[in-house]
Design a protein around this motif. Structure first.
Motif, PDB file in Angstrom:
ATOM      1  N   SER A  88      -0.091  11.432   4.355  1.00 26.15           N
ATOM      2  CA  SER A  88       0.050  10.260   5.221  1.00 26.15           C
ATOM      3  C   SER A  88       0.681   9.131   4.418  1.00 26.15           C
ATOM      4  O   SER A  88       0.178   8.762   3.348  1.00 26.15           O
ATOM      5  CB  SER A  88      -1.328   9.833   5.749  1.00 26.15           C
ATOM      6  OG  SER A  88      -1.273   8.608   6.449  1.00 26.15           O
ATOM      7  N   CYS A  89       1.776   8.582   4.917  1.00 26.93           N
ATOM      8  CA  CYS A  89       2.451   7.483   4.235  1.00 26.93           C
ATOM      9  C   CYS A  89       1.527   6.268   4.172  1.00 26.93           C
ATOM     10  O   CYS A  89       0.884   5.900   5.167  1.00 26.93           O
ATOM     11  CB  CYS A  89       3.742   7.126   4.976  1.00 26.93           C
ATOM     12  SG  CYS A  89       4.659   5.754   4.238  1.00 26.93           S
ATOM     13  N   THR A  90       1.454   5.632   3.008  1.00 28.19           N
ATOM     14  CA  THR A  90       0.550   4.495   2.840  1.00 28.19           C
ATOM     15  C   THR A  90       1.096   3.211   3.466  1.00 28.19           C
ATOM     16  O   THR A  90       0.417   2.183   3.453  1.00 28.19           O
ATOM     17  CB  THR A  90       0.277   4.242   1.343  1.00 28.19           C
ATOM     18  OG1 THR A  90       1.525   4.014   0.663  1.00 28.19           O
ATOM     19  CG2 THR A  90      -0.437   5.432   0.716  1.00 28.19           C
ATOM     20  N   HIS A  91       2.313   3.267   4.030  1.00 32.76           N
ATOM     21  CA  HIS A  91       2.892   2.082   4.673  1.00 32.76           C
ATOM     22  C   HIS A  91       2.335   1.892   6.080  1.00 32.76           C
ATOM     23  O   HIS A  91       1.682   0.899   6.377  1.00 32.76           O
ATOM     24  CB  HIS A  91       4.419   2.207   4.703  1.00 32.76           C
ATOM     25  CG  HIS A  91       5.112   1.067   5.368  1.00 32.76           C
ATOM     26  ND1 HIS A  91       6.128   1.251   6.284  1.00 32.76           N
ATOM     27  CD2 HIS A  91       4.935  -0.271   5.276  1.00 32.76           C
ATOM     28  CE1 HIS A  91       6.558   0.068   6.699  1.00 32.76           C
ATOM     29  NE2 HIS A  91       5.847  -0.871   6.106  1.00 32.76           N
ATOM     30  N   GLY A  93       1.050   4.931   7.802  1.00 29.99           N
ATOM     31  CA  GLY A  93       0.157   6.054   8.086  1.00 29.99           C
ATOM     32  C   GLY A  93       0.797   7.280   8.688  1.00 29.99           C
ATOM     33  O   GLY A  93       0.098   8.237   9.032  1.00 29.99           O
ATOM     34  N   TYR A 116       8.037   9.101  -2.134  1.00 33.80           N
ATOM     35  CA  TYR A 116       7.028   9.422  -3.138  1.00 33.80           C
ATOM     36  C   TYR A 116       7.486  10.654  -3.914  1.00 33.80           C
ATOM     37  O   TYR A 116       8.074  11.579  -3.345  1.00 33.80           O
ATOM     38  CB  TYR A 116       5.679   9.730  -2.468  1.00 33.80           C
ATOM     39  CG  TYR A 116       5.190   8.664  -1.524  1.00 33.80           C
ATOM     40  CD1 TYR A 116       4.267   7.713  -1.924  1.00 33.80           C
ATOM     41  CD2 TYR A 116       5.660   8.613  -0.202  1.00 33.80           C
ATOM     42  CE1 TYR A 116       3.812   6.733  -1.048  1.00 33.80           C
ATOM     43  CE2 TYR A 116       5.225   7.630   0.675  1.00 33.80           C
ATOM     44  CZ  TYR A 116       4.298   6.694   0.247  1.00 33.80           C
ATOM     45  OH  TYR A 116       3.856   5.724   1.123  1.00 33.80           O
ATOM     46  N   TRP A 141       0.231   1.430  -3.909  1.00 39.02           N
ATOM     47  CA  TRP A 141       0.546   2.090  -2.650  1.00 39.02           C
ATOM     48  C   TRP A 141       0.991   3.535  -2.845  1.00 39.02           C
ATOM     49  O   TRP A 141       1.710   4.091  -2.035  1.00 39.02           O
ATOM     50  CB  TRP A 141       1.609   1.278  -1.896  1.00 39.02           C
ATOM     51  CG  TRP A 141       1.095  -0.088  -1.601  1.00 39.02           C
ATOM     52  CD1 TRP A 141       1.320  -1.226  -2.312  1.00 39.02           C
ATOM     53  CD2 TRP A 141       0.213  -0.449  -0.539  1.00 39.02           C
ATOM     54  NE1 TRP A 141       0.635  -2.288  -1.777  1.00 39.02           N
ATOM     55  CE2 TRP A 141      -0.060  -1.836  -0.670  1.00 39.02           C
ATOM     56  CE3 TRP A 141      -0.386   0.247   0.507  1.00 39.02           C
ATOM     57  CZ2 TRP A 141      -0.892  -2.522   0.202  1.00 39.02           C
ATOM     58  CZ3 TRP A 141      -1.210  -0.438   1.373  1.00 39.02           C
ATOM     59  CH2 TRP A 141      -1.457  -1.814   1.219  1.00 39.02           C
ATOM     60  N   ASN A 142       0.507   4.130  -3.947  1.00 41.41           N
ATOM     61  CA  ASN A 142       0.742   5.564  -4.147  1.00 41.41           C
ATOM     62  C   ASN A 142      -0.007   6.377  -3.089  1.00 41.41           C
ATOM     63  O   ASN A 142      -0.907   5.866  -2.407  1.00 41.41           O
ATOM     64  CB  ASN A 142       0.263   5.992  -5.536  1.00 41.41           C
ATOM     65  CG  ASN A 142       1.094   5.379  -6.648  1.00 41.41           C
ATOM     66  OD1 ASN A 142       2.245   4.991  -6.437  1.00 41.41           O
ATOM     67  ND2 ASN A 142       0.518   5.310  -7.845  1.00 41.41           N
ATOM     68  N   LEU A 143       0.357   7.641  -2.955  1.00 43.09           N
ATOM     69  CA  LEU A 143      -0.371   8.511  -2.024  1.00 43.09           C
ATOM     70  C   LEU A 143      -1.831   8.599  -2.437  1.00 43.09           C
ATOM     71  O   LEU A 143      -2.174   8.551  -3.625  1.00 43.09           O
ATOM     72  CB  LEU A 143       0.248   9.912  -2.010  1.00 43.09           C
ATOM     73  CG  LEU A 143       1.640  10.048  -1.386  1.00 43.09           C
ATOM     74  CD1 LEU A 143       2.106  11.502  -1.471  1.00 43.09           C
ATOM     75  CD2 LEU A 143       1.650   9.570   0.057  1.00 43.09           C
ATOM     76  N   ARG A 144      -2.709   8.738  -1.443  1.00 41.30           N
ATOM     77  CA  ARG A 144      -4.139   8.800  -1.699  1.00 41.30           C
ATOM     78  C   ARG A 144      -4.538  10.225  -2.095  1.00 41.30           C
ATOM     79  O   ARG A 144      -4.373  11.160  -1.297  1.00 41.30           O
ATOM     80  CB  ARG A 144      -4.913   8.363  -0.461  1.00 41.30           C
ATOM     81  CG  ARG A 144      -4.837   6.875  -0.183  1.00 41.30           C
ATOM     82  CD  ARG A 144      -5.066   6.537   1.263  1.00 41.30           C
ATOM     83  NE  ARG A 144      -3.891   6.839   2.085  1.00 41.30           N
ATOM     84  CZ  ARG A 144      -3.792   6.549   3.374  1.00 41.30           C
ATOM     85  NH1 ARG A 144      -4.789   5.960   3.999  1.00 41.30           N
ATOM     86  NH2 ARG A 144      -2.694   6.848   4.036  1.00 41.30           N
TER      87      ARG A 144
END
Length: 454
Positions: A88-91, A93, A116, A141-144
């Protein structure tokens, strides 16, 4: 459990007491409140199988998977490490990667173009210097990452619980049997093709229980396989052997062809040239089991496995062995997505691997003979479980399902050479009751607690 007002602690304790009597109410197979609680307490707290290491062969390789409703992106980094992130994109979602698998150095979000690398680092923002300037720190804001990722015998698992016990502790004494299945040859196992995926109208508990702990259904559900000569005509097959109850709801059925304990097809039909390798890699007890039994079981809650040999359909060329992994991904109270992998020894001859795969597709593939039998029955259970009578939650009313088989009649085999509590019969509900007890305990607990078999 405040958000699940109809599924109270008292309700769950009542279910646990009923299970001790060998019964379970039918309403648990189609109840929305129960399903919502399961997603949080079962799938949010247990280790889930995601992939096999052979699916991520080279740096840059990736696959996309799910843990219930959480999309997962697994990648192999430049250093060879396997990492797992929320896909899921952190921008905003958006689902970041929509392909099932592939190989690439980076992933670009289709919504606003954030990019990413396969380490999960945010490395590019579309016109970022104009819209964000220097104020935003990309590292924030890296991937979780998935909270816990670990592997065993090439099997990659993930766990969403930050306080989860280790994978080794969770697998417990199941590791002894996984070693037997996955470590019998020098090169281990590898996945052939891509995992098959299809949706069945069934509750995940129905599919998991039926596949992993219910050899009793074979006589009638798969009657056609006997008529075609694919399965033995013995009316008690596959009841011969041992059903073994293991830690944390895991278990295995060690199925024998008959009551002699000696298989007419040694080492599950694998090429004779590989037998010395098996004998070298396994201890005496493990080797005897691989030589004379077939395996059906599972890692709780939703990984099933089957290591079996069946004849190549429409062929007189013999038997072909395969290891089938199953994940039952819940989609709704009455809907499950089946993920099904074919694995075979890396060291097996190429021709054997190919025939093994064809055998798997013709029997346990989505359109396979045996798979269609099972899917039809699963959907019929769902059809019968959604009505008013089946959904009656008054425990004084007789709306129970029967789990009495073998209860207080079959005693464990004290001389069994492997770990766990082993019963000298596979037509039992012992493992089913163990799975459902683990299910109730997880629903009752704030965090999963390791439970020793007694």
């Amino acid at each position: 459990m405040e958000k699940h007002s109809r599924i109270t602690k008292e309700t769950l304790l009542s279910l646990k007491e009923k299970l001790k009597d060998g019964v379970l109410p039918q309403w648990v197979l189609a109840d929305r409140d129960m399903y919502d609680l399961e997603i949080k307490q079962v799938f949010g707290k247990t280790w889930q199988f995601l992939a096999h290491e052979s699916e991520l062969k080279e740096p840059g390789s990736y696959v996309t998977r799910w843990i219930a409703n959480d999309p997962i992106l697994l990648t192999k980094t430049k250093s060879g490490e396997i990492k797992a992130f929320l896909n899921s994109c952190t921008h905003r979602g958006t689902l970041l990667c929509t392909a099932d698998s592939g190989k690439q150095k980076s992933f670009t979000c289709p919504f606003h173009g954030w990019t990413y690398n396969n380490e999960g680092d945010l490395v590019g923002i579309a016109v970022g210097n104009k819209v964000y300037g220097e104020e935003m720190n990309k590292e924030d804001w890296n991937l979780r990452p998935v909270p816990n990722v670990d592997s065993y015998q090439g099997m990659i698992f993930g766990n969403l619980d930050h306080n989860a016990e280790s994978l080794s502790d969770y697998l417990g004494n199941m590791k002894w049997y996984l070693d037997m299945m996955l470590g019998r040859s020098d090169g281990g196992m590898e996945v052939q093709g891509s995992p098959q995926r299809y949706v069945v109208e069934a509750n995940w508990k129905v599919t998991a229980e039926n596949f992993e702990s219910d050899p009793y259904h074979v006589q009638f559900t798969h009657k056609s396989s006997k008529e075609l000569g694919i399965a033995p005509n013995d009316p008690f097959f596959p009841g011969h052997g041992h059903q073994v109850v293991l830690d944390n709801g895991h278990g295995i059925n060690l199925v024998q062809f008959d009551d002699t304990g000696v298989s007419p097809i040694p080492y599950q039909g694998m090429p004779e040239s590989m037998w010395p390798m098996f004998q070298k890699n396994l201890n005496v007890a493990q080797n005897d089991m691989v030589k004379d039994t077939f395996f059906v079981g599972g890692v709780y809650p939703n990984l099933g496995f089957l290591q079996f040999s069946l004849p190549l359909l429409n062929s007189e060329m013999g038997l072909y062995n395969f290891l089938n992994f199953r994940v039952w991904r819940p989609l709704a109270p009455d809907k499950v997505e089946v993920w099904s992998w074919h694995l075979i020894d890396k060291d097996a001859p190429q021709e054997y691997k190919e025939k093994s795969y064809v055998t798997f597709l013709g029997t346990f593939g989505p359109s396979g003979l045996l798979e269609q039998d099972d899917a039809e029955i699963w959907s019929r259970v769902t059809q019968a479980s959604n009505g008013i009578m089946a959904q009656d939650k008054d425990l004084s009313y007789n709306s129970f399902l029967n789990y009495l088989m073998g209860m207080d009649r079959v005693q464990p085999n004290e001389d069994f050479p492997g770990p766990g509590v082993a019963y000298p019969l596979c037509f039992l509900d012992t493992l089913s009751r163990s799975m459902h007890k683990r299910w109730i305990d997880l629903l009752l607990a704030e965090t999963p607690v390791k439970e020793e078999v007694r």
